[in-house]
Design a protein around this motif. Structure first.
Motif, short mmCIF file in Angstrom:
data_model
loop_
_atom_site.label_atom_id
_atom_site.label_comp_id
_atom_site.label_asym_id
_atom_site.label_seq_id
_atom_site.Cartn_x
_atom_site.Cartn_y
_atom_site.Cartn_z
N THR A 5 0.83 -1.22 0.00
CA THR A 5 0.00 0.00 0.00
C THR A 5 0.86 1.26 0.00
OG1 THR A 5 0.02 -0.26 2.38
CG2 THR A 5 -1.95 -1.03 1.22
N LYS A 6 2.12 1.11 0.53
CA LYS A 6 2.94 2.34 0.66
C LYS A 6 3.25 2.96 -0.69
CE LYS A 6 5.11 0.63 4.88
NZ LYS A 6 6.31 -0.03 5.41
N THR A 7 3.35 2.13 -1.71
CA THR A 7 3.66 2.73 -3.02
C THR A 7 2.54 2.43 -4.01
OG1 THR A 7 4.80 0.70 -3.58
CG2 THR A 7 6.14 2.52 -2.73
N LYS A 188 18.41 0.73 3.56
CA LYS A 188 19.68 1.48 3.45
C LYS A 188 19.74 2.64 4.42
CE LYS A 188 21.37 -0.09 -0.92
NZ LYS A 188 22.36 0.21 -1.97
N ASP A 189 18.73 2.72 5.31
CA ASP A 189 18.76 3.71 6.39
C ASP A 189 18.95 5.13 5.85
OD1 ASP A 189 20.93 4.57 9.17
OD2 ASP A 189 18.73 4.75 8.93
N ILE A 190 18.17 5.46 4.82
CA ILE A 190 18.32 6.79 4.21
C ILE A 190 17.42 7.81 4.91
CG2 ILE A 190 18.92 5.93 1.91
CD1 ILE A 190 15.90 6.44 1.16
N ARG A 191 17.74 9.05 4.65
CA ARG A 191 16.90 10.16 5.12
C ARG A 191 16.73 11.10 3.94
NH1 ARG A 191 15.39 11.38 9.74
NH2 ARG A 191 14.08 13.23 9.79
N VAL A 192 15.60 11.74 3.80
CA VAL A 192 15.35 12.59 2.64
C VAL A 192 15.12 14.05 3.07
CG1 VAL A 192 13.95 12.90 0.55
CG2 VAL A 192 14.27 10.61 1.49
N TRP A 193 15.88 14.92 2.44
CA TRP A 193 15.60 16.36 2.57
C TRP A 193 14.60 16.70 1.47
CZ3 TRP A 193 17.46 18.46 6.84
CH2 TRP A 193 18.72 18.10 7.35
N VAL A 194 13.46 17.24 1.86
CA VAL A 194 12.40 17.53 0.88
C VAL A 194 12.26 19.03 0.69
CG1 VAL A 194 9.91 17.32 0.38
CG2 VAL A 194 11.13 15.42 1.51
N ASP A 195 12.65 19.51 -0.50
CA ASP A 195 12.43 20.92 -0.82
C ASP A 195 10.93 21.20 -0.91
OD1 ASP A 195 14.94 22.08 -3.27
OD2 ASP A 195 15.02 21.81 -1.08
N GLU A 196 10.49 22.24 -0.26
CA GLU A 196 9.03 22.52 -0.30
C GLU A 196 8.54 22.76 -1.74
OE1 GLU A 196 9.54 27.30 0.65
OE2 GLU A 196 8.01 26.13 1.71
N THR A 197 9.39 23.39 -2.55
CA THR A 197 9.14 23.63 -3.97
C THR A 197 8.05 24.68 -4.22
OG1 THR A 197 9.73 21.29 -4.31
CG2 THR A 197 8.95 22.52 -6.24
N ARG A 198 8.41 25.90 -3.95
CA ARG A 198 7.53 27.02 -4.30
C ARG A 198 7.35 27.08 -5.81
NH1 ARG A 198 4.46 30.59 -2.43
NH2 ARG A 198 5.47 32.34 -3.47
N PRO A 199 6.24 27.64 -6.34
CA PRO A 199 5.15 28.23 -5.56
C PRO A 199 4.04 27.24 -5.22
CG PRO A 199 4.84 28.74 -7.86
CD PRO A 199 6.12 27.96 -7.77
N ALA A 208 6.29 15.01 0.76
CA ALA A 208 6.24 14.72 2.20
C ALA A 208 5.12 13.72 2.49
CB ALA A 208 6.03 16.00 2.98
N TRP A 209 3.99 13.88 1.83
CA TRP A 209 2.83 12.98 2.03
C TRP A 209 3.18 11.56 1.60
CZ3 TRP A 209 -0.67 10.50 -1.49
CH2 TRP A 209 -1.89 10.07 -0.91
N GLU A 210 3.82 11.43 0.44
CA GLU A 210 4.19 10.09 -0.04
C GLU A 210 5.23 9.44 0.87
OE1 GLU A 210 4.13 10.82 -4.86
OE2 GLU A 210 4.30 8.77 -4.11
N LEU A 211 6.24 10.21 1.27
CA LEU A 211 7.31 9.62 2.09
C LEU A 211 6.79 9.25 3.48
CD1 LEU A 211 10.36 11.90 1.15
CD2 LEU A 211 9.87 9.57 0.36
N MET A 212 5.92 10.08 4.04
CA MET A 212 5.38 9.74 5.38
C MET A 212 4.46 8.54 5.28
SD MET A 212 4.91 13.56 7.01
CE MET A 212 4.47 12.97 8.64
N ASN A 213 3.69 8.44 4.18
CA ASN A 213 2.88 7.22 3.97
C ASN A 213 3.76 5.98 3.94
OD1 ASN A 213 0.34 8.30 3.82
ND2 ASN A 213 0.39 8.61 1.59
N ALA A 214 4.95 6.15 3.35
CA ALA A 214 5.86 4.99 3.20
C ALA A 214 6.78 4.85 4.41
CB ALA A 214 6.71 5.16 1.93
N GLU A 215 6.57 5.73 5.41
CA GLU A 215 7.38 5.70 6.65
C GLU A 215 8.88 5.84 6.38
OE1 GLU A 215 4.08 2.86 8.87
OE2 GLU A 215 6.04 2.03 8.35
N ILE A 216 9.17 6.71 5.43
CA ILE A 216 10.59 7.00 5.10
C ILE A 216 10.97 8.30 5.82
CG2 ILE A 216 12.21 7.60 3.26
CD1 ILE A 216 10.49 5.87 1.37
N PRO A 217 12.05 8.27 6.64
CA PRO A 217 12.44 9.49 7.37
C PRO A 217 12.70 10.65 6.42
CG PRO A 217 13.71 7.59 8.12
CD PRO A 217 12.96 7.15 6.90
#
Ligand SMILES: CSC[C@H]1O[C@H](OP(=O)(O)O)[C@H](O)[C@@H]1O
Length: 351
Positions: A5-7, A188-199, A208-217
């Motif tokens: 379901t995560k992806t 692989k114990d990764i972490r993701v920096w997510v640019d908010e991406t204006r505008p 952020a919604w997809e990564l949190m759904n997939a429980e990825i830090p």
């Protein structure tokens, strides 16, 4: 990677006689699904980014094209094809930059011409079948992109990404996010920096919604934070998607990508572009020839119906920028990794 379901988010799907989309303008607050039964509604959905992301736009245009021709009553091939061209031209006017929209429509018109001896009703069914094939192919392509990119990721990598390149932007899995989903799957114990991406905040609202759904830090940052994180050695890789790649490897992607690429080079950080090979446009020699969509000023001067700039403030709102190929470390595609010289290596991979 299993289809869990995560992806398994489906931004778009064909339902019996219409298209159902997950309207991304309501995310992350609400998951609102819309049923699209005519080409005009599909044009509007693409224009307003209810369905967005280069591959998803191609899939949406393919289904929209079928919706646009299925009621045509022409009985000669010539008059039918004149109307077909009109429907394609209408859909192409929705957004100019993502090459997927244009090649999907070109593929459908070519398919119709290849079956010109068939009767019109059969041609319409062939178009729907081809649209579904384009959709299924994209899911397989994006999964393969993730599989091909995962070995670039090392234990503990901090990966920075821009805009949204996940299941929401494609048939499933995504492009840059497919690499991230697959790396997470391999622990692989990764972490993701997510640019908010204006505008339009595709990063903060969608990635952020997809990564949190997939429980990825993940950690959300403003677009202007990325450079200082790189300078401080807190970014190990940058992975982005693309809407259009020129034959020399120049990349059109969400506005803000070019500065990320320059900053990555300055800080000796690998900069990868994850794309379906079909995003590479061998007919267009360099990036400055890629049409850049300029969107409404009020996407900058207003947000959620509130003013974030003085009334009548002039604004310039290009949706994409061009990153010269010299800033790209490699392309991650379903055909494998492609390293410089891109023009030569693209030529060897074109069918
Ligand atoms: C997987 S392609 C995603 C690509 O599309 C985005 O643009 P938009 O949100 O305007 O459709 C952005 O350029 C992403 O890199």
């Amino acid at each position: 990677m299993n289809n869990d379901t995560k992806t398994a988010i489906q931004s778009i799907e064909w339902r019996d006689d219409h298209v159902r989309i997950l309207d991304q303008t309501y995310l992350p607050g609400r998951e609102v699904y819309s049923d699209i039964r005519d080409v005009g509604r599909m044009w509007e959905a693409i224009k307003k980014l209810r369905i967005r992301g280069a591959p998803a736009i191609g899939i949406a245009a393919a289904y929209g094209f079928y919706l646009g021709i299925k009621e045509l009553s022409e009985n000669s091939f010539q008059s039918f094809f004149i109307e077909v061209e009109r429907v394609a031209e209408y859909l192409e006017s929705a957004r100019p930059t993502a090459v997927n929209l244009h090649w999907a429509l070109h593929r459908l018109k070519t398919t119709i011409k290849a079956h010109k001896d068939k009767d019109i009703s059969e041609l319409k069914e062939i178009v729907l079948k081809t649209a579904k094939t384009i959709h299924d192919e994209d899911k397989r392509t994006c999964k393969k992109i993730g599989e091909n990119g995962v070995n670039l990721i090392t234990e503990g990598d901090r990966i920075l990404t821009h805009c949204n390149t996940g299941s929401l932007a494609t048939g499933q899995y995504g492009t840059a996010l497919s690499v991230i989903f697959h790396a997470h799957e391999k622990n692989k114990d990764i972490r993701v920096w997510v640019d908010e991406t204006r505008p339009l905040l595709q990063g903060s609202r969608l990635t952020a919604w997809e990564l949190m759904n997939a429980e990825i830090p993940m950690t959300l940052i403003t677009d202007s934070t990325a450079g200082s994180l790189m300078r401080r050695g807190e970014v190990d890789k940058v992975i982005v998607g693309s809407d259009h790649v020129a034959a020399n490897g120049d990349v059109a992607n969400k506005i803000g990508t070019y500065p990320l690429a320059v900053l990555a080079k300055e800080n000796k950080i690998p900069f990868y572009v994850a794309v379906p090979f079909s995003t590479i446009d061998m007919e267009l020699q360099e990036g400055d020839n890629i049409p850049i969509e300029v969107r409404e000023e009020d996407e900058i001067t207003r947000f959620n119906d509130s003013e974030v700039a003085p009334k009548k403030a002039e604004a310039y709102n290009p949706a994409f920028d061009i990153t010269p190929h010299r800033y790209v470390t490699a392309f991650i595609t379903e055909k494998g990794l492609i390293e410089p010289p891109f023009d030569e290596h693209f030529k060897t991979l074109v069918k």
